[in-house]
Design a protein around this motif. Structure first.
Motif, PDB file in Angstrom:
ATOM      1  N   ILE A  77      34.612  69.996  -6.993  1.00  9.65           N
ATOM      2  CA  ILE A  77      35.076  68.559  -6.898  1.00  9.65           C
ATOM      3  C   ILE A  77      35.750  68.058  -8.217  1.00  9.65           C
ATOM      4  O   ILE A  77      35.245  68.258  -9.394  1.00  9.65           O
ATOM      5  CB  ILE A  77      33.708  67.721  -6.810  1.00  9.65           C
ATOM      6  N   VAL A  78      36.743  67.069  -7.836  1.00  5.44           N
ATOM      7  CA  VAL A  78      37.348  66.434  -9.010  1.00  5.44           C
ATOM      8  C   VAL A  78      37.631  64.855  -8.487  1.00  5.44           C
ATOM      9  O   VAL A  78      37.937  64.639  -7.408  1.00  5.44           O
ATOM     10  CB  VAL A  78      38.696  67.037  -9.125  1.00  5.44           C
ATOM     11  N   TRP A  79      37.316  64.000  -9.343  1.00  9.05           N
ATOM     12  CA  TRP A  79      37.785  62.595  -9.146  1.00  9.05           C
ATOM     13  C   TRP A  79      39.066  62.209  -9.481  1.00  9.05           C
ATOM     14  O   TRP A  79      39.515  62.582 -10.354  1.00  9.05           O
ATOM     15  CB  TRP A  79      36.853  61.595  -9.730  1.00  9.05           C
ATOM     16  N   SER A  80      39.777  60.902  -8.511  1.00 10.63           N
ATOM     17  CA  SER A  80      40.803  60.569  -9.116  1.00 10.63           C
ATOM     18  C   SER A  80      40.587  59.560 -10.198  1.00 10.63           C
ATOM     19  O   SER A  80      39.528  59.424 -10.486  1.00 10.63           O
ATOM     20  CB  SER A  80      41.562  59.788  -7.954  1.00 10.63           C
ATOM     21  N   PRO A  81      41.770  59.367 -11.090  1.00 10.53           N
ATOM     22  CA  PRO A  81      41.352  58.787 -12.457  1.00 10.53           C
ATOM     23  C   PRO A  81      40.766  57.068 -11.937  1.00 10.53           C
ATOM     24  O   PRO A  81      39.965  56.640 -13.047  1.00 10.53           O
ATOM     25  CB  PRO A  81      42.760  58.565 -12.939  1.00 10.53           C
ATOM     26  N   ASP A  82      40.980  56.741 -10.894  1.00  6.70           N
ATOM     27  CA  ASP A  82      40.587  55.212 -10.726  1.00  6.70           C
ATOM     28  C   ASP A  82      39.294  55.076 -10.003  1.00  6.70           C
ATOM     29  O   ASP A  82      38.616  54.319  -9.611  1.00  6.70           O
ATOM     30  CB  ASP A  82      41.520  54.389  -9.752  1.00  6.70           C
ATOM     31  N   SER A  83      38.564  56.416  -9.672  1.00  7.27           N
ATOM     32  CA  SER A  83      37.368  56.692  -9.299  1.00  7.27           C
ATOM     33  C   SER A  83      37.155  56.334  -7.583  1.00  7.27           C
ATOM     34  O   SER A  83      36.093  56.348  -6.998  1.00  7.27           O
ATOM     35  CB  SER A  83      36.284  55.986  -9.938  1.00  7.27           C
ATOM     36  N   ARG A  84      38.318  56.086  -6.885  1.00  9.48           N
ATOM     37  CA  ARG A  84      38.466  55.671  -5.439  1.00  9.48           C
ATOM     38  C   ARG A  84      38.529  56.847  -4.563  1.00  9.48           C
ATOM     39  O   ARG A  84      38.456  56.793  -3.499  1.00  9.48           O
ATOM     40  CB  ARG A  84      39.253  54.628  -5.338  1.00  9.48           C
ATOM     41  N   ARG A  85      38.947  58.104  -5.187  1.00  5.30           N
ATOM     42  CA  ARG A  85      39.445  59.053  -4.353  1.00  5.30           C
ATOM     43  C   ARG A  85      38.484  60.426  -4.918  1.00  5.30           C
ATOM     44  O   ARG A  85      38.493  60.508  -6.167  1.00  5.30           O
ATOM     45  CB  ARG A  85      40.748  59.521  -4.567  1.00  5.30           C
ATOM     46  N   LEU A  86      38.095  61.331  -3.939  1.00  5.31           N
ATOM     47  CA  LEU A  86      37.284  62.470  -4.284  1.00  5.31           C
ATOM     48  C   LEU A  86      38.123  63.640  -3.516  1.00  5.31           C
ATOM     49  O   LEU A  86      38.382  63.536  -2.690  1.00  5.31           O
ATOM     50  CB  LEU A  86      35.873  62.382  -3.858  1.00  5.31           C
ATOM     51  N   ILE A  87      38.475  64.760  -4.307  1.00  8.07           N
ATOM     52  CA  ILE A  87      39.196  65.923  -3.735  1.00  8.07           C
ATOM     53  C   ILE A  87      38.009  67.055  -4.027  1.00  8.07           C
ATOM     54  O   ILE A  87      37.508  67.190  -5.039  1.00  8.07           O
ATOM     55  CB  ILE A  87      40.502  66.264  -4.843  1.00  8.07           C
ATOM     56  N   SER A  88      37.834  67.780  -2.861  1.00 13.69           N
ATOM     57  CA  SER A  88      36.868  68.913  -2.846  1.00 13.69           C
ATOM     58  C   SER A  88      37.490  70.135  -2.449  1.00 13.69           C
ATOM     59  O   SER A  88      38.530  70.008  -1.556  1.00 13.69           O
ATOM     60  CB  SER A  88      35.776  68.281  -2.012  1.00 13.69           C
ATOM     61  N   ALA A  89      36.985  71.264  -2.898  1.00 15.38           N
ATOM     62  CA  ALA A  89      37.496  72.499  -2.543  1.00 15.38           C
ATOM     63  C   ALA A  89      36.553  73.199  -1.735  1.00 15.38           C
ATOM     64  O   ALA A  89      35.280  73.042  -2.146  1.00 15.38           O
ATOM     65  CB  ALA A  89      37.998  73.346  -3.867  1.00 15.38           C
ATOM     66  N   CYS A  90      36.917  74.217  -0.906  1.00 13.26           N
ATOM     67  CA  CYS A  90      35.920  74.835   0.099  1.00 13.26           C
ATOM     68  C   CYS A  90      36.108  76.582  -0.168  1.00 13.26           C
ATOM     69  O   CYS A  90      36.886  76.859  -0.542  1.00 13.26           O
ATOM     70  CB  CYS A  90      36.026  74.522   1.494  1.00 13.26           C
ATOM     71  N   ASP A  91      35.129  77.193   0.488  1.00  9.12           N
ATOM     72  CA  ASP A  91      34.977  78.517   0.542  1.00  9.12           C
ATOM     73  C   ASP A  91      36.102  78.957   1.740  1.00  9.12           C
ATOM     74  O   ASP A  91      36.639  79.960   1.841  1.00  9.12           O
ATOM     75  CB  ASP A  91      33.798  79.128   0.889  1.00  9.12           C
ATOM     76  N   ASP A  92      36.567  78.047   2.338  1.00  5.13           N
ATOM     77  CA  ASP A  92      37.573  78.324   3.445  1.00  5.13           C
ATOM     78  C   ASP A  92      38.975  78.340   2.851  1.00  5.13           C
ATOM     79  O   ASP A  92      39.910  78.296   3.818  1.00  5.13           O
ATOM     80  CB  ASP A  92      37.363  77.595   4.632  1.00  5.13           C
ATOM     81  N   GLY A  93      39.307  78.129   1.788  1.00  5.25           N
ATOM     82  CA  GLY A  93      40.467  78.122   1.109  1.00  5.25           C
ATOM     83  C   GLY A  93      40.950  76.811   1.125  1.00  5.25           C
ATOM     84  O   GLY A  93      42.363  76.648   1.121  1.00  5.25           O
ATOM     85  N   GLN A  94      40.470  75.601   1.662  1.00  7.64           N
ATOM     86  CA  GLN A  94      41.108  74.496   1.941  1.00  7.64           C
ATOM     87  C   GLN A  94      40.809  73.336   0.908  1.00  7.64           C
ATOM     88  O   GLN A  94      39.760  73.646   0.310  1.00  7.64           O
ATOM     89  CB  GLN A  94      40.874  73.946   3.408  1.00  7.64           C
ATOM     90  N   ILE A  95      41.509  72.434   0.705  1.00  3.96           N
ATOM     91  CA  ILE A  95      41.329  71.089  -0.256  1.00  3.96           C
ATOM     92  C   ILE A  95      40.970  70.024   0.673  1.00  3.96           C
ATOM     93  O   ILE A  95      41.948  69.626   1.414  1.00  3.96           O
ATOM     94  CB  ILE A  95      42.312  71.330  -1.138  1.00  3.96           C
ATOM     95  N   TYR A  96      40.051  69.044   0.480  1.00  3.41           N
ATOM     96  CA  TYR A  96      39.761  67.961   1.105  1.00  3.41           C
ATOM     97  C   TYR A  96      40.148  66.773   0.243  1.00  3.41           C
ATOM     98  O   TYR A  96      39.685  66.670  -0.722  1.00  3.41           O
ATOM     99  CB  TYR A  96      38.268  67.922   1.753  1.00  3.41           C
ATOM    100  N   PHE A  97      40.646  65.546   0.969  1.00  3.17           N
ATOM    101  CA  PHE A  97      40.549  64.255   0.410  1.00  3.17           C
ATOM    102  C   PHE A  97      39.911  63.234   0.857  1.00  3.17           C
ATOM    103  O   PHE A  97      39.780  63.183   2.223  1.00  3.17           O
ATOM    104  CB  PHE A  97      42.168  63.894   0.492  1.00  3.17           C
ATOM    105  N   TRP A  98      39.215  62.460   0.003  1.00  2.00           N
ATOM    106  CA  TRP A  98      38.129  61.438   0.806  1.00  2.00           C
ATOM    107  C   TRP A  98      38.486  60.243  -0.005  1.00  2.00           C
ATOM    108  O   TRP A  98      38.710  59.969  -1.222  1.00  2.00           O
ATOM    109  CB  TRP A  98      36.641  61.971   0.422  1.00  2.00           C
ATOM    110  N   SER A  99      37.963  58.994   0.667  1.00  2.33           N
ATOM    111  CA  SER A  99      37.916  57.680   0.197  1.00  2.33           C
ATOM    112  C   SER A  99      36.531  57.482  -0.179  1.00  2.33           C
ATOM    113  O   SER A  99      35.383  57.745   0.563  1.00  2.33           O
ATOM    114  CB  SER A  99      38.187  56.607   1.351  1.00  2.33           C
ATOM    115  N   THR A 100      36.121  57.471  -1.539  1.00  2.32           N
ATOM    116  CA  THR A 100      34.802  57.070  -2.132  1.00  2.32           C
ATOM    117  C   THR A 100      33.979  55.792  -1.609  1.00  2.32           C
ATOM    118  O   THR A 100      32.841  55.727  -1.576  1.00  2.32           O
ATOM    119  CB  THR A 100      34.600  57.537  -3.476  1.00  2.32           C
ATOM    120  N   PRO A 101      34.878  54.696  -1.552  1.00  4.19           N
ATOM    121  CA  PRO A 101      34.022  53.504  -1.048  1.00  4.19           C
ATOM    122  C   PRO A 101      33.475  53.596   0.261  1.00  4.19           C
ATOM    123  O   PRO A 101      32.418  53.193   0.395  1.00  4.19           O
ATOM    124  CB  PRO A 101      35.041  52.409  -0.998  1.00  4.19           C
TER     125      PRO A 101
END
Length: 488
Positions: A191-215
């Motif tokens: 997992i990594v956070w965007s610098p403004d703490s409003r976005r989260l990026i996650s990585a998976c064992d399926d080789g994909q990267i996911y993007f999320w809104s944290t609010p």
């Protein structure tokens, strides 16, 4: 076959897998710190490539790793569940933490350095008081081993990822869950956070990267299919404009956070890549894995090349500002009538925000991205012939990696290793901005002031660790952990 970049330096000394690496800078002294299955934590001088310290004291392989912002403390987690906090100057142990009963895969200092979060294969996330060593929270809501943990940059939230295929977001002050679990297709490794703490990026064992809104916990667009095998670790550049991913498929790759397209050449290895990290100025990347070696890569030329290749609209300030905002509903309702997410209370009293029609985070933008953390006042260094350029001596690559035929060419010979083909070109092509791109009221800034990531002067003199992203190595599910007969 894809073109690949050649490393500028190899750091040799570990006698087993390199598990995680982070950068740490004190004044002008840039270091790399690493953990390994050889039970040590090692410190390296980036300029010379020499090992300048080894922390010994673990009785099993070391995995999780972090460095305090001031660079004075190092924390490492081991396969036997033990955590050690070290004095970076004296190389002495400050404190032992031993509440986990199996491997500690991830450790993170809070932004104020008062607390420490640890993620373990025992299925728990623990929060510690750094000064006293006392346990503050013990979170066991995950239904599988916890493989990654990260504090938000503003220090208000903690995110954890697990083998139960979810990411969960917690209130850092209370330990209460903030949103519904964020579901993935397979186990979550990083997992990594965007610098403004409003976005989260996650990585998976399926080789994909996911993007999320944290609010709200809403997924932003479709996952990025980044690798042909499991991703072990993610890192985010200091300005948030690039992410790097390390994979079981023997590669590390760079991606633009605004376009989700490949950025530059592939960082090719001869075996599994466990870890990746950006330097404080974003010009260097460190990787490591099964080869027992740490690789240093200079991506500054990649940044310049991609700058010349991409459409000018990619760097337009107005388009950056647009992409940084939460997606706005197409509803014709005036802003004053749009509803903010309401909350739902579970049986145990935990509140979860619910997405509401018209919510700024509920509507997914066609091209969601991380906010740019630009410093528009910074100027790119001159490239005149009088400029002093740092050069590195030729290096001997390890078995299994061959250099490109033409040094410095982006069309160098293809990698001998199998990797994912690009869609149609070796370099991402970004279409010009649409006529609907908003225009700023403020006067336009000079062209080069729009590129904080190109400015080496952006490095601060203050100590600050830069990690392999946030971020932390996960053991591969298809690789057995190397147990040690001396494990406590």
């Amino acid at each position: 076959m894809e073109p690949f970049l050649s490393p500028i330096r190899l750091l040799n000394g570990h006698t087993n897998w390199v598990q995680e690496v982070v950068f740490s800078k004190n004044a002008d002294d840039l270091k790399v710190i690493s953990t390994s299955n050889d039970k040590t934590v090692r410190i390296w001088n980036v300029e010379t490539g020499k090992q300048i310290g080894a922390l010994t004291g673990h009785r099993s392989g070391t995995i999780g790793l972090d460095v305090s912002i001031d660079g004075r403390r190092i924390v490492s987690g081991a396969q036997n569940g033990k955590i050690i906090i070290w004095d970076a100057q004296t190389k002495k142990k400050i404190r032992h933490l031993s509440k986990h009963n199996t491997r500690v895969i991830g450790v993170r200092f809070s932004p104020d350095e008062g607390r420490l979060a640890s993620a373990s294969g025992d299925g728990t996330l623990k929060i510690w008081n750094v000064v006293t060593g006392k346990l503050v929270f013990n979170i066991d809501d995950h239904q599988g081993g916890v493989r990654t943990v990260a504090y938000s940059p503003n220090g208000t939230k903690i995110a954890s990822g697990s083998n139960d295929q979810t990411v969960r977001i917690w209130n850092a002050a209370t330990g209460k869950q903030q949103t519904q679990p964020l579901s993935h297709g397979e186990a979550v490794s990083s997992i990594v956070w965007s610098p403004d703490s409003r976005r989260l990026i996650s990585a998976c064992d399926d080789g994909q990267i996911y993007f999320w809104s944290t609010p709200t916990g809403a997924q932003l667009g479709s996952p990025l299919r980044a690798h042909s095998a499991a991703i072990n670790l993610l890192a985010i550049s200091p300005n948030g404009e690039l992410i790097a991913s390390a994979s079981v498929d023997h590669t590390a790759r760079l991606w633009s956070t605004s376009t989700r397209e490949p950025f530059g050449r592939v960082l090719q290895h001869a075996s599994v890549v466990s870890t990746v990290a950006f330097s404080p100025d974003g010009q260097l990347v460190a990787t490591g894995g099964r080869e027992h070696t740490i690789f240093l890569w200079d991506i500054s030329q990649e940044i310049i090349t991609m700058t010349n290749t991409l459409s000018p609209s990619f760097f337009d300030p107005a388009s950056h500002i647009t992409s940084n905002l939460d997606p706005v509903s197409d509803s014709s309702s005036p802003p004053s009538l749009r509803l903010m997410p309401s909350t739902s209370r579970s049986d145990d009293g935990t509140e979860f925000p619910l997405e509401t029609i018209g919510s700024r985070d509920a509507t997914v933008s066609p091209s969601p991205s991380l906010p740019s953390q630009g410093h528009s006042h910074l100027e790119i260094p001159s490239t005149s012939s009088s400029t002093s350029v740092l050069t590195f001596p030729p290096i001997e690559l390890p078995d299994g990696i061959e250099p490109p035929e033409t040094v410095g060419s982006r069309d160098a010979s293809a990698s001998p290793f199998p990797s994912l083909p690009l869609q149609s070109h070796s370099y991402p092509q970004i279409s010009a901005g649409s006529s609907s791109t908003p225009v700023l009221d403020s006067p336009p800034k000079s062209f080069w002031k729009r590129f904080p990531m190109l400015n080496k002067s952006a490095v601060h003199e203050h100590s600050r660790p830069w990690r392999i992203g946030s971020i932390m190595h996960r053991k591969q599910p298809n690789v057995e952990s190397q147990a040690d007969p001396d494990d406590a």
